[in-house]
Every structure is written in C-alpha cells, then in structure tokens.
Write a protein that holds these residues in place. Sequence first.
Motif, PDB file in Angstrom:
ATOM      1  N   UNK A 118      95.263  52.100  21.734  1.00 24.63           N
ATOM      2  CA  UNK A 118      94.628  53.222  21.575  1.00 24.63           C
ATOM      3  C   UNK A 118      93.042  53.291  21.289  1.00 24.63           C
ATOM      4  N   UNK A 119      93.066  52.347  20.040  1.00 24.92           N
ATOM      5  CA  UNK A 119      91.434  52.033  19.544  1.00 24.92           C
ATOM      6  C   UNK A 119      90.604  51.625  20.746  1.00 24.92           C
ATOM      7  N   UNK A 120      91.071  50.613  21.094  1.00 20.15           N
ATOM      8  CA  UNK A 120      90.246  49.687  22.413  1.00 20.15           C
ATOM      9  C   UNK A 120      89.801  50.910  23.408  1.00 20.15           C
ATOM     10  N   UNK A 121      90.940  51.690  24.029  1.00 18.96           N
ATOM     11  CA  UNK A 121      90.490  52.816  24.956  1.00 18.96           C
ATOM     12  C   UNK A 121      89.453  53.486  24.494  1.00 18.96           C
ATOM     13  N   UNK A 122      89.759  54.087  23.234  1.00 12.83           N
ATOM     14  CA  UNK A 122      88.664  54.978  22.493  1.00 12.83           C
ATOM     15  C   UNK A 122      87.090  54.491  22.628  1.00 12.83           C
ATOM     16  N   UNK A 162      83.647  65.638  23.020  1.00  8.36           N
ATOM     17  CA  UNK A 162      84.636  65.444  24.041  1.00  8.36           C
ATOM     18  C   UNK A 162      85.952  65.187  23.480  1.00  8.36           C
ATOM     19  N   UNK A 163      87.017  65.947  24.176  1.00  2.73           N
ATOM     20  CA  UNK A 163      88.154  65.969  23.782  1.00  2.73           C
ATOM     21  C   UNK A 163      89.182  65.109  24.772  1.00  2.73           C
ATOM     22  N   UNK A 164      89.839  64.152  24.746  1.00  2.00           N
ATOM     23  CA  UNK A 164      90.735  63.417  25.359  1.00  2.00           C
ATOM     24  C   UNK A 164      92.191  63.352  25.132  1.00  2.00           C
ATOM     25  N   UNK A 165      92.979  63.855  26.082  1.00  2.00           N
ATOM     26  CA  UNK A 165      94.256  63.600  25.706  1.00  2.00           C
ATOM     27  C   UNK A 165      95.153  62.310  26.337  1.00  2.00           C
ATOM     28  N   UNK A 166      95.363  61.320  25.784  1.00  3.01           N
ATOM     29  CA  UNK A 166      95.827  60.183  26.193  1.00  3.01           C
ATOM     30  C   UNK A 166      97.512  59.999  26.039  1.00  3.01           C
ATOM     31  N   UNK A 167      98.184  60.102  27.016  1.00  2.00           N
ATOM     32  CA  UNK A 167      99.605  59.655  26.418  1.00  2.00           C
ATOM     33  C   UNK A 167     100.427  58.616  26.880  1.00  2.00           C
ATOM     34  N   UNK A 168     101.342  58.237  26.103  1.00  2.74           N
ATOM     35  CA  UNK A 168     102.148  56.716  26.464  1.00  2.74           C
ATOM     36  C   UNK A 168     103.495  57.251  26.465  1.00  2.74           C
ATOM     37  N   UNK A 169     104.045  56.791  27.462  1.00  2.00           N
ATOM     38  CA  UNK A 169     105.686  56.745  27.586  1.00  2.00           C
ATOM     39  C   UNK A 169     106.004  55.187  28.012  1.00  2.00           C
ATOM     40  N   UNK A 170     107.034  54.950  27.216  1.00  2.00           N
ATOM     41  CA  UNK A 170     107.796  53.508  27.348  1.00  2.00           C
ATOM     42  C   UNK A 170     108.424  53.681  28.475  1.00  2.00           C
ATOM     43  N   UNK A 222     113.726  63.857  48.181  1.00  2.00           N
ATOM     44  CA  UNK A 222     113.383  64.305  46.912  1.00  2.00           C
ATOM     45  C   UNK A 222     114.089  63.923  45.715  1.00  2.00           C
ATOM     46  N   UNK A 223     113.310  63.054  44.825  1.00  2.00           N
ATOM     47  CA  UNK A 223     114.034  62.427  43.789  1.00  2.00           C
ATOM     48  C   UNK A 223     113.099  62.606  42.475  1.00  2.00           C
ATOM     49  N   UNK A 224     114.064  62.890  41.529  1.00  2.00           N
ATOM     50  CA  UNK A 224     113.122  63.176  40.106  1.00  2.00           C
ATOM     51  C   UNK A 224     113.743  62.182  39.361  1.00  2.00           C
ATOM     52  N   UNK A 225     112.767  61.654  38.376  1.00  2.00           N
ATOM     53  CA  UNK A 225     113.210  60.839  37.363  1.00  2.00           C
ATOM     54  C   UNK A 225     113.378  61.236  36.005  1.00  2.00           C
ATOM     55  N   UNK A 226     113.644  60.535  34.965  1.00  2.00           N
ATOM     56  CA  UNK A 226     113.507  61.148  33.755  1.00  2.00           C
ATOM     57  C   UNK A 226     112.282  61.680  33.087  1.00  2.00           C
ATOM     58  N   UNK A 227     111.336  60.834  33.510  1.00  2.00           N
ATOM     59  CA  UNK A 227     109.889  61.313  33.132  1.00  2.00           C
ATOM     60  C   UNK A 227     109.531  62.517  33.797  1.00  2.00           C
TER      61      UNK A 227
END
Length: 90
Positions: free
Chosen positions: A1-5, A36-44, A63-68
């Motif tokens: 996260x820090x590197x991305x920022x 600036x405000x940025x929202x960054x999300x992470x999902x395993x 049409x298929x949906x996964x858990x995400x």
Amino acid sequence: MKELGEAINDSLSDSEQIADVIGKIKGEGYDVFLVLEATVGFNKRNEHEEEPTPVLANSEPEFKLNAQDLRFLKSLRISLDDPTSKRRVA
C-alpha cells in the motif's frame, strides 16, 4: 500500500501538465492546494473460485457470478433472485 501511495504521489509530482496548470492558477493570484482521495481495495483471491470462461462469438453467453461478484453486489444493496432454488442470493 505504501509503495502504491508513493508511486501515485510521484506521478502527480512529476506531471508537467499539472505543474503548468498550477502555475497558471498561481499566476492569477491564487494559492493552490491539492487534496486527492483514493480508495484502493484488496481482496485475497480464493483458490477454489472458478476462472471465468471465455464466450465464443457463436455461442449463447452464460452468466456466472463468483463470490467476489456477490460481495460487490451486496455492498451496493443489490440482491438477485436465484431461479433454480427460488431463494434470494446476496
């Protein structure tokens, strides 16, 4: 996260276009501050989730949906009817 920022901050700081516009604004007698405000999300990634299968041009799309997908829809307060079980999904 820090590197991305840091990467985002560096890219904005190095932008000639942003520097030019800020220079014009300052030239007109204004002080400039940029927030600036940025929202960054992470999902395993779940190793057991199926990868989407490509749809061929001549085939009927499936049409298929996964858990995400379901988590995303639920976060938007959207629920789906499951026609096979007559129950609500999400």
